[in-house]
Enzyme design. Sequence first.
Site, PDB file in Angstrom:
ATOM      1  N   HIS A   1      56.964  -6.910 -49.085  1.00 16.68           N
ATOM      2  CA  HIS A   1      55.603  -6.362 -49.165  1.00 16.68           C
ATOM      3  C   HIS A   1      55.537  -5.243 -50.219  1.00 16.68           C
ATOM      4  O   HIS A   1      55.104  -4.125 -49.925  1.00 16.68           O
ATOM      5  CB  HIS A   1      55.161  -5.838 -47.794  1.00 16.68           C
ATOM      6  CG  HIS A   1      53.669  -5.860 -47.619  1.00 16.68           C
ATOM      7  ND1 HIS A   1      53.058  -6.287 -46.469  1.00 16.68           N
ATOM      8  CD2 HIS A   1      52.666  -5.512 -48.445  1.00 16.68           C
ATOM      9  CE1 HIS A   1      51.745  -6.177 -46.592  1.00 16.68           C
ATOM     10  NE2 HIS A   1      51.486  -5.705 -47.801  1.00 16.68           N
TER      11      HIS A   1
ATOM     12  N   GLU B   1      56.874  -9.735 -40.319  1.00 16.37           N
ATOM     13  CA  GLU B   1      57.577  -8.798 -41.209  1.00 16.37           C
ATOM     14  C   GLU B   1      57.818  -7.421 -40.595  1.00 16.37           C
ATOM     15  O   GLU B   1      58.704  -6.674 -41.034  1.00 16.37           O
ATOM     16  CB  GLU B   1      56.796  -8.634 -42.526  1.00 16.37           C
ATOM     17  CG  GLU B   1      55.467  -7.894 -42.386  1.00 16.37           C
ATOM     18  CD  GLU B   1      54.686  -7.810 -43.705  1.00 16.37           C
ATOM     19  OE1 GLU B   1      54.546  -8.834 -44.385  1.00 16.37           O
ATOM     20  OE2 GLU B   1      54.216  -6.702 -44.037  1.00 16.37           O
TER      21      GLU B   1
ATOM     22  N   ASP C   1      55.594 -12.407 -50.639  1.00 17.01           N
ATOM     23  CA  ASP C   1      55.746 -10.954 -50.569  1.00 17.01           C
ATOM     24  C   ASP C   1      55.402 -10.455 -49.171  1.00 17.01           C
ATOM     25  O   ASP C   1      55.525  -9.267 -48.883  1.00 17.01           O
ATOM     26  CB  ASP C   1      54.845 -10.280 -51.610  1.00 17.01           C
ATOM     27  CG  ASP C   1      55.083  -8.776 -51.665  1.00 17.01           C
ATOM     28  OD1 ASP C   1      56.265  -8.376 -51.723  1.00 17.01           O
ATOM     29  OD2 ASP C   1      54.108  -8.002 -51.638  1.00 17.01           O
TER      30      ASP C   1
HETATM   31  P1  NAD Z   1      38.842  -8.262 -51.640  1.00 16.51           P
HETATM   32  O1  NAD Z   1      38.131  -7.839 -50.428  1.00 16.51           O
HETATM   33  O2  NAD Z   1      38.424  -7.679 -52.947  1.00 16.51           O
HETATM   34  O3  NAD Z   1      38.778  -9.857 -51.792  1.00 16.51           O
HETATM   35  C1  NAD Z   1      39.025 -10.747 -50.769  1.00 16.51           C
HETATM   36  C2  NAD Z   1      38.248 -12.027 -51.077  1.00 16.51           C
HETATM   37  O4  NAD Z   1      38.628 -13.009 -50.115  1.00 16.51           O
HETATM   38  C3  NAD Z   1      36.723 -11.850 -50.991  1.00 16.51           C
HETATM   39  O5  NAD Z   1      36.124 -12.403 -52.126  1.00 16.51           O
HETATM   40  C4  NAD Z   1      36.351 -12.605 -49.714  1.00 16.51           C
HETATM   41  O6  NAD Z   1      35.072 -13.172 -49.775  1.00 16.51           O
HETATM   42  C5  NAD Z   1      37.427 -13.672 -49.699  1.00 16.51           C
HETATM   43  N1  NAD Z   1      37.656 -14.267 -48.380  1.00 16.51           N
HETATM   44  C6  NAD Z   1      37.539 -13.701 -47.158  1.00 16.51           C
HETATM   45  N2  NAD Z   1      37.873 -14.591 -46.198  1.00 16.51           N
HETATM   46  C7  NAD Z   1      38.217 -15.735 -46.847  1.00 16.51           C
HETATM   47  C8  NAD Z   1      38.638 -17.004 -46.427  1.00 16.51           C
HETATM   48  N3  NAD Z   1      38.796 -17.291 -45.131  1.00 16.51           N
HETATM   49  N4  NAD Z   1      38.895 -17.932 -47.357  1.00 16.51           N
HETATM   50  C9  NAD Z   1      38.746 -17.662 -48.676  1.00 16.51           C
HETATM   51  N5  NAD Z   1      38.337 -16.477 -49.143  1.00 16.51           N
HETATM   52  C10 NAD Z   1      38.071 -15.526 -48.238  1.00 16.51           C
HETATM   53  O7  NAD Z   1      40.382  -7.979 -51.350  1.00 16.51           O
HETATM   54  P2  NAD Z   1      41.538  -7.777 -52.423  1.00 16.51           P
HETATM   55  O8  NAD Z   1      41.619  -6.349 -52.804  1.00 16.51           O
HETATM   56  O9  NAD Z   1      41.417  -8.802 -53.477  1.00 16.51           O
HETATM   57  O10 NAD Z   1      42.826  -8.064 -51.503  1.00 16.51           O
HETATM   58  C11 NAD Z   1      43.075  -9.347 -50.985  1.00 16.51           C
HETATM   59  C12 NAD Z   1      44.162  -9.248 -49.932  1.00 16.51           C
HETATM   60  O11 NAD Z   1      45.403  -8.886 -50.562  1.00 16.51           O
HETATM   61  C13 NAD Z   1      43.962  -8.112 -48.900  1.00 16.51           C
HETATM   62  O12 NAD Z   1      43.147  -8.533 -47.841  1.00 16.51           O
HETATM   63  C14 NAD Z   1      45.353  -7.826 -48.440  1.00 16.51           C
HETATM   64  O13 NAD Z   1      45.623  -8.624 -47.304  1.00 16.51           O
HETATM   65  C15 NAD Z   1      46.235  -8.281 -49.598  1.00 16.51           C
HETATM   66  N6  NAD Z   1      46.967  -7.184 -50.244  1.00 16.51           N
HETATM   67  C16 NAD Z   1      48.317  -7.285 -50.339  1.00 16.51           C
HETATM   68  C17 NAD Z   1      49.045  -6.287 -50.973  1.00 16.51           C
HETATM   69  C18 NAD Z   1      50.550  -6.359 -51.133  1.00 16.51           C
HETATM   70  O14 NAD Z   1      51.180  -5.344 -51.446  1.00 16.51           O
HETATM   71  N7  NAD Z   1      51.170  -7.511 -50.964  1.00 16.51           N
HETATM   72  C19 NAD Z   1      48.374  -5.186 -51.487  1.00 16.51           C
HETATM   73  C20 NAD Z   1      46.980  -5.130 -51.394  1.00 16.51           C
HETATM   74  C21 NAD Z   1      46.272  -6.142 -50.763  1.00 16.51           C
END
Ligand code: NAD
Length: 357
Positions: free
Chosen positions: A302, A270, A265
């Site tokens: 996305h 992008e 996604d």
């Molecule tokens: P979050 O902050 O709740 O969780 C992220 C987790 O990743 C945390 O537990 C953190 O400790 C862990 N983390 C950080 N660095 C890491 C690493 N190097 N290796 C392994 N784990 C690691 O965030 P979330 O709300 O769950 O979102 C996650 C990601 O999803 C966001 O950072 C964003 O990039 C992406 N996202 C994408 C969309 C989309 O539309 N495609 C929408 C929202 C978020």
Amino acid sequence: MKHSKIKVAFFDTKPYDRQFFEAANRDPQYGFDIRFYETRLTPASAAIADGSQVVCAFVNDDLSEKTIRKLHEEGVKLIAMRCAGYNNVNLAAALGKLRVVRVPEYSPHAVAEYTMGLLLTLNRNLHRAYCRVRENNFSINGFLGFDLCGKTIGVVGTGKIGLTFVEILQGFGVKILAYDLFPKQEEAKRLHMEYVPLEELFRRSDVISLHCPLTPENRHMIDKKSIALMKPGVFLLNTSRGALIDAPALIQGLKKKKIGAAGLDVYEEETDYFFEDKSDAAIDDDVLARLLTFPNVIVTSHQAFFTREAETSIAEVTLRNIRDFFQGKELVNEICHLCDGKRSCPGKSNGTPCRKK
Ligand code: NAD
């Protein structure tokens, strides 16, 4: 300051953004003067923010040092990101000049459910079946999938979205492996998942799903080396950030059939394509063009976040962040400059260490 006097320059506006933000802004506790601009935020377009106290930006806006300097010169005080990720914001450049808020959580269900959709679609070839049947081709040759039940799913990043994805997986009878910099052992017990080192997750998983933020440390976490560790036929899912995957290495893995399928996604480059209608133009990006040729790859633009509930919540939280800033309240969704995008952090962007440190 009266809210109607607070100007918000809203960059990279799409009709759906406008719909949800205008609806939320009708609430008398907000009522900001929002100026919607279709252009993306770049160092060149930053001048549009002249006279605005707030800039509202999204995932592909350029918030580099140059843009931030320009915004500061234009008198902007606050950057309100209408998304969770902030890898495109140069926090060090903003320190002492502009404060930065975001929407850390809007609907983890939106992204987690979408990830499941990608997995089921790829495994059972729904995307191809849909096209075939519309051409009166009722053959099912080439659509052989596998039962998810009994397979091992590796989840990288067990924050809000990763854990919601793991919750969805509970109904599928799968073994769940997880990796996170900060393991949540209580959740592991509750959700029957096992934290393992990253390499072990790569070696043992039939499906790998990325749910961690993009940081300088984990850029290209999926590359030639990590792909070599994986099981032949592994499915890769990325609804997080494109640069977690080295796309040319993924293409090699797909060509060698090491990668069984990929659901993407997000894509590292992008910015020039996603969210835009490019149907009249040829794709200049040869890596993206190659990815689009594989029948076992789904690329979407996305859109995992894109549900009514998520959009409503993004608009509401963004306007609340702006209101709190002007009312001098604690900015609960401020980003910590000290973390500098290295990892997810609910801390402060005024130089105070975040709570996790
Ligand atoms: P979050 O902050 O709740 O969780 C992220 C987790 O990743 C945390 O537990 C953190 O400790 C862990 N983390 C950080 N660095 C890491 C690493 N190097 N290796 C392994 N784990 C690691 O965030 P979330 O709300 O769950 O979102 C996650 C990601 O999803 C966001 O950072 C964003 O990039 C992406 N996202 C994408 C969309 C989309 O539309 N495609 C929408 C929202 C978020």
